[in-house]
Design a protein around this motif. Structure first.
Motif, PDB file in Angstrom:
ATOM      1  N   VAL A 213      11.292 -29.962 -29.054  1.00  0.00           N
ATOM      2  CA  VAL A 213      10.983 -29.862 -27.632  1.00  0.00           C
ATOM      3  C   VAL A 213      10.639 -31.262 -27.134  1.00  0.00           C
ATOM      4  CG1 VAL A 213      10.181 -27.478 -27.714  1.00  0.00           C
ATOM      5  CG2 VAL A 213       8.563 -29.336 -28.104  1.00  0.00           C
ATOM      6  N   VAL A 214      10.818 -31.470 -25.838  1.00  0.00           N
ATOM      7  CA  VAL A 214      10.525 -32.766 -25.240  1.00  0.00           C
ATOM      8  C   VAL A 214       9.132 -32.737 -24.624  1.00  0.00           C
ATOM      9  CG1 VAL A 214      11.162 -34.403 -23.417  1.00  0.00           C
ATOM     10  CG2 VAL A 214      12.941 -33.314 -24.807  1.00  0.00           C
ATOM     11  N   ALA A 215       8.306 -33.708 -24.988  1.00  0.00           N
ATOM     12  CA  ALA A 215       6.973 -33.859 -24.400  1.00  0.00           C
ATOM     13  C   ALA A 215       6.553 -35.318 -24.563  1.00  0.00           C
ATOM     14  CB  ALA A 215       5.969 -32.933 -25.080  1.00  0.00           C
ATOM     15  N   ASP A 216       5.952 -35.871 -23.528  1.00  0.00           N
ATOM     16  CA  ASP A 216       5.554 -37.275 -23.497  1.00  0.00           C
ATOM     17  C   ASP A 216       4.035 -37.372 -23.419  1.00  0.00           C
ATOM     18  OD1 ASP A 216       4.924 -39.981 -22.395  1.00  0.00           O
ATOM     19  OD2 ASP A 216       7.094 -40.167 -22.333  1.00  0.00           O
ATOM     20  N   LEU A 217       3.456 -38.323 -24.161  1.00  0.00           N
ATOM     21  CA  LEU A 217       2.003 -38.488 -24.162  1.00  0.00           C
ATOM     22  C   LEU A 217       1.438 -38.779 -22.773  1.00  0.00           C
ATOM     23  CD1 LEU A 217       1.437 -40.668 -27.363  1.00  0.00           C
ATOM     24  CD2 LEU A 217       1.096 -38.208 -27.118  1.00  0.00           C
ATOM     25  N   LEU A 218       2.245 -39.364 -21.902  1.00  0.00           N
ATOM     26  CA  LEU A 218       1.760 -39.781 -20.594  1.00  0.00           C
ATOM     27  C   LEU A 218       2.061 -38.780 -19.485  1.00  0.00           C
ATOM     28  CD1 LEU A 218       2.583 -43.607 -20.708  1.00  0.00           C
ATOM     29  CD2 LEU A 218       0.377 -42.481 -21.028  1.00  0.00           C
ATOM     30  N   ALA A 219       2.524 -37.583 -19.851  1.00  0.00           N
ATOM     31  CA  ALA A 219       2.850 -36.571 -18.836  1.00  0.00           C
ATOM     32  C   ALA A 219       2.398 -35.197 -19.315  1.00  0.00           C
ATOM     33  CB  ALA A 219       4.349 -36.576 -18.550  1.00  0.00           C
ATOM     34  N   ASP A 220       1.982 -34.360 -18.376  1.00  0.00           N
ATOM     35  CA  ASP A 220       1.534 -33.010 -18.720  1.00  0.00           C
ATOM     36  C   ASP A 220       2.694 -32.087 -19.069  1.00  0.00           C
ATOM     37  OD1 ASP A 220      -1.128 -33.678 -18.274  1.00  0.00           O
ATOM     38  OD2 ASP A 220      -1.044 -33.128 -16.153  1.00  0.00           O
ATOM     39  N   ALA A 221       3.852 -32.352 -18.480  1.00  0.00           N
ATOM     40  CA  ALA A 221       4.990 -31.439 -18.641  1.00  0.00           C
ATOM     41  C   ALA A 221       5.390 -31.305 -20.109  1.00  0.00           C
ATOM     42  CB  ALA A 221       6.176 -31.957 -17.825  1.00  0.00           C
TER      43      ALA A 221
ATOM     44  N   ALA B 140       8.958 -29.675 -33.468  1.00  0.00           N
ATOM     45  CA  ALA B 140       8.642 -31.096 -33.369  1.00  0.00           C
ATOM     46  C   ALA B 140       8.825 -31.591 -31.941  1.00  0.00           C
ATOM     47  CB  ALA B 140       9.542 -31.896 -34.313  1.00  0.00           C
ATOM     48  N   THR B 141       7.909 -32.465 -31.498  1.00  0.00           N
ATOM     49  CA  THR B 141       8.030 -33.004 -30.151  1.00  0.00           C
ATOM     50  C   THR B 141       8.656 -34.395 -30.176  1.00  0.00           C
ATOM     51  OG1 THR B 141       5.899 -34.185 -29.943  1.00  0.00           O
ATOM     52  CG2 THR B 141       5.896 -31.797 -29.569  1.00  0.00           C
ATOM     53  N   LEU B 142       9.442 -34.651 -29.141  1.00  0.00           N
ATOM     54  CA  LEU B 142      10.139 -35.928 -28.963  1.00  0.00           C
ATOM     55  C   LEU B 142       9.997 -36.365 -27.510  1.00  0.00           C
ATOM     56  CD1 LEU B 142      13.508 -34.850 -30.621  1.00  0.00           C
ATOM     57  CD2 LEU B 142      11.851 -36.396 -31.673  1.00  0.00           C
ATOM     58  N   ARG B 143      10.046 -37.655 -27.281  1.00  0.00           N
ATOM     59  CA  ARG B 143      10.108 -38.123 -25.902  1.00  0.00           C
ATOM     60  C   ARG B 143      11.503 -37.951 -25.331  1.00  0.00           C
ATOM     61  NH1 ARG B 143       7.946 -44.059 -25.626  1.00  0.00           N
ATOM     62  NH2 ARG B 143       8.878 -44.121 -27.690  1.00  0.00           N
TER      63      ARG B 143
ATOM     64  N   TRP C  66       3.926 -29.786 -22.720  1.00  0.00           N
ATOM     65  CA  TRP C  66       2.977 -29.564 -23.806  1.00  0.00           C
ATOM     66  C   TRP C  66       2.619 -28.096 -24.001  1.00  0.00           C
ATOM     67  CZ3 TRP C  66       2.745 -32.837 -27.451  1.00  0.00           C
ATOM     68  CH2 TRP C  66       2.943 -34.196 -27.200  1.00  0.00           C
ATOM     69  N   ASP C  67       2.520 -27.331 -22.918  1.00  0.00           N
ATOM     70  CA  ASP C  67       2.233 -25.900 -23.082  1.00  0.00           C
ATOM     71  C   ASP C  67       3.357 -25.210 -23.836  1.00  0.00           C
ATOM     72  OD1 ASP C  67      -0.268 -25.883 -21.855  1.00  0.00           O
ATOM     73  OD2 ASP C  67       0.580 -25.614 -19.859  1.00  0.00           O
ATOM     74  N   ASP C  68       4.592 -25.541 -23.492  1.00  0.00           N
ATOM     75  CA  ASP C  68       5.730 -24.962 -24.213  1.00  0.00           C
ATOM     76  C   ASP C  68       5.752 -25.433 -25.666  1.00  0.00           C
ATOM     77  OD1 ASP C  68       6.579 -23.631 -21.957  1.00  0.00           O
ATOM     78  OD2 ASP C  68       8.020 -25.184 -21.365  1.00  0.00           O
ATOM     79  N   ALA C  69       5.355 -26.672 -25.887  1.00  0.00           N
ATOM     80  CA  ALA C  69       5.415 -27.238 -27.235  1.00  0.00           C
ATOM     81  C   ALA C  69       4.507 -26.498 -28.205  1.00  0.00           C
ATOM     82  CB  ALA C  69       5.051 -28.719 -27.206  1.00  0.00           C
ATOM     83  N   VAL C  70       3.311 -26.109 -27.751  1.00  0.00           N
ATOM     84  CA  VAL C  70       2.332 -25.524 -28.667  1.00  0.00           C
ATOM     85  C   VAL C  70       2.266 -24.005 -28.597  1.00  0.00           C
ATOM     86  CG1 VAL C  70       0.958 -27.630 -28.541  1.00  0.00           C
ATOM     87  CG2 VAL C  70       0.385 -25.703 -27.046  1.00  0.00           C
ATOM     88  N   ALA C  71       2.990 -23.403 -27.691  1.00  0.00           N
ATOM     89  CA  ALA C  71       2.916 -21.955 -27.504  1.00  0.00           C
ATOM     90  C   ALA C  71       3.268 -21.214 -28.796  1.00  0.00           C
ATOM     91  CB  ALA C  71       3.859 -21.525 -26.382  1.00  0.00           C
ATOM     92  N   GLY C  72       2.441 -20.239 -29.162  1.00  0.00           N
ATOM     93  CA  GLY C  72       2.734 -19.394 -30.312  1.00  0.00           C
ATOM     94  C   GLY C  72       2.447 -20.021 -31.658  1.00  0.00           C
TER      95      GLY C  72
END
Length: 342
Positions: free
Chosen positions: A61-69, A33-36, A71-77
């Motif tokens: 994992v931490v991921a924000d809609l307004l930043a690229d950082a 699950a992603t969180l800000r 997201w690759d880790d979030a969806v990997a695998g």
């Protein structure tokens, strides 16, 4: 816990996302699950536990809609991403881009990351508002998944525009991008059903306002209703059914007005009778109030509208048996009392 790849769920603190996570766990899936902000992880775990599920298989994992950082880790695998994250303000912002930009850009960030990672399918949480506001439709039109909102209409709120623009951008991306994941879209109506904690959705916050006597009268508007538990089931079915690829699903059952919501609240919680709305406002009064109350502006496009709609595709292709509007609203009201929020 199962060893199958995790299903990614974005925007994990949202009401729909929490119910989706619970539904996935109940069916034996692990979830990423992603969180800000990571400090919200325990809130999500508690919500999943409240649903009667073990949150041990949920990672964050931490991921924000307004930043690229991130997201690759979030969806990997992962083979499946369920993208729920999108702002839904109870008051419309002064700058429409405050909701349009994160909705559109966040959706594209997720899809681009999914394409890079070789994700098979993305399920997008859109909204019925991306369907219900077309232009030039005849009287008595029955809305369905074939309809799209005309986001150029001047009378639409930033939220309606944001959901429409984001969904159209998603369809354009998968159509034009080699190696893009399959896309399935869920278009839920006005979401009711049980709240899980004090971090209330906009639809649940409405009852707290009513319970405080903020609205002695309400606008004369009606809207299609859906239970969040059915919305969660729809997302999970769309994630794994082969026939859901490339489809939209309008999820709703019945219609109720704002005044009806207050009547259900009083029926279930008689002690709030003195606080609930007593009558419905004429449309002209609502338009006048909207000049000074931003919350009123959210519902201006609904005045005088009666939206007949078809939900046959969701029932047939996703195998859903939808709860009634009354059951959904009753569950919402009872959950808020159980949580001691009204």
């Amino acid at each position: 816990m199962p060893s199958n790849p995790p299903v990614v769920v974005t925007g994990a603190t949202g009401l729909i996302a929490k119910h989706i996570i619970g539904e996935l766990v109940r069916r034996g899936h692990s979830v990423r699950a992603t969180l800000r902000r990571m400090n919200k992880a325990e809130d999500v775990r508690r919500a999943v536990t409240r649903l009667g599920c073990d949150p041990a298989g949920v990672t964050f994992v931490v991921a924000d809609l307004l930043a690229d950082a991130g997201w690759d880790d979030a969806v990997a695998g992962s083979a499946v991403v369920v993208h729920t994250a999108s702002p839904f303000p109870i008051q419309q912002p002064t700058d429409p881009d405050d909701v349009i930009r994160p909705a559109r850009d966040g959706t594209l960030r997720v899809l681009k990351a999914a394409a890079r990672a070789g994700v098979k399918r993305v399920v997008l949480t859109s909204s019925s508002v991306a369907i219900f506001y077309g232009s030039g439709l005849p009287a008595g039109h029955i809305y369905s998944e074939s309809d799209f909102t005309d986001e150029t209409r001047a009378d639409l709120t930033p939220y309606i525009k944001s959901k429409t623009i984001a969904e159209k951008a998603a369809w354009q991306f998968v159509k034009s991008t080699p190696g893009a994941p399959e896309l399935a879209v869920i278009n839920p109506c006005f979401v009711q059903g049980p709240a899980l904690d004090a971090d209330l959705s906009t639809s649940h916050e409405l009852y707290r306002l009513m319970a405080r006597g903020v609205y002695p009268a309400v606008p004369r508007i009606r809207f299609p209703v859906v239970d969040v538990r059915d919305v969660a089931a729809a997302h999970v079915e769309a994630a794994f059914r082969p026939e859901a690829a490339g489809q939209r699903y309008l999820i709703g059952e019945g219609q109720l007005g704002l005044y009806d919501l207050g009547r259900v609240m009083v029926r279930e919680l008689p002690d709030l009778k003195s606080k609930a709305p007593k009558f419905q406002l004429p449309d002209i009064a609502v338009r006048a109030l909207a000049l000074v109350d931003k919350r009123m502006r959210t519902i201006l496009p609904e005045l005088g509208e009666m939206k007949d709609y078809a939900n046959a595709r969701a029932k047939a292709e996703l195998g859903l048996t939808l709860r009634s509007a009354d059951e959904a609203v009753t569950a919402a009201v009872r959950s808020l009392r159980d949580l001691r929020l009204i």
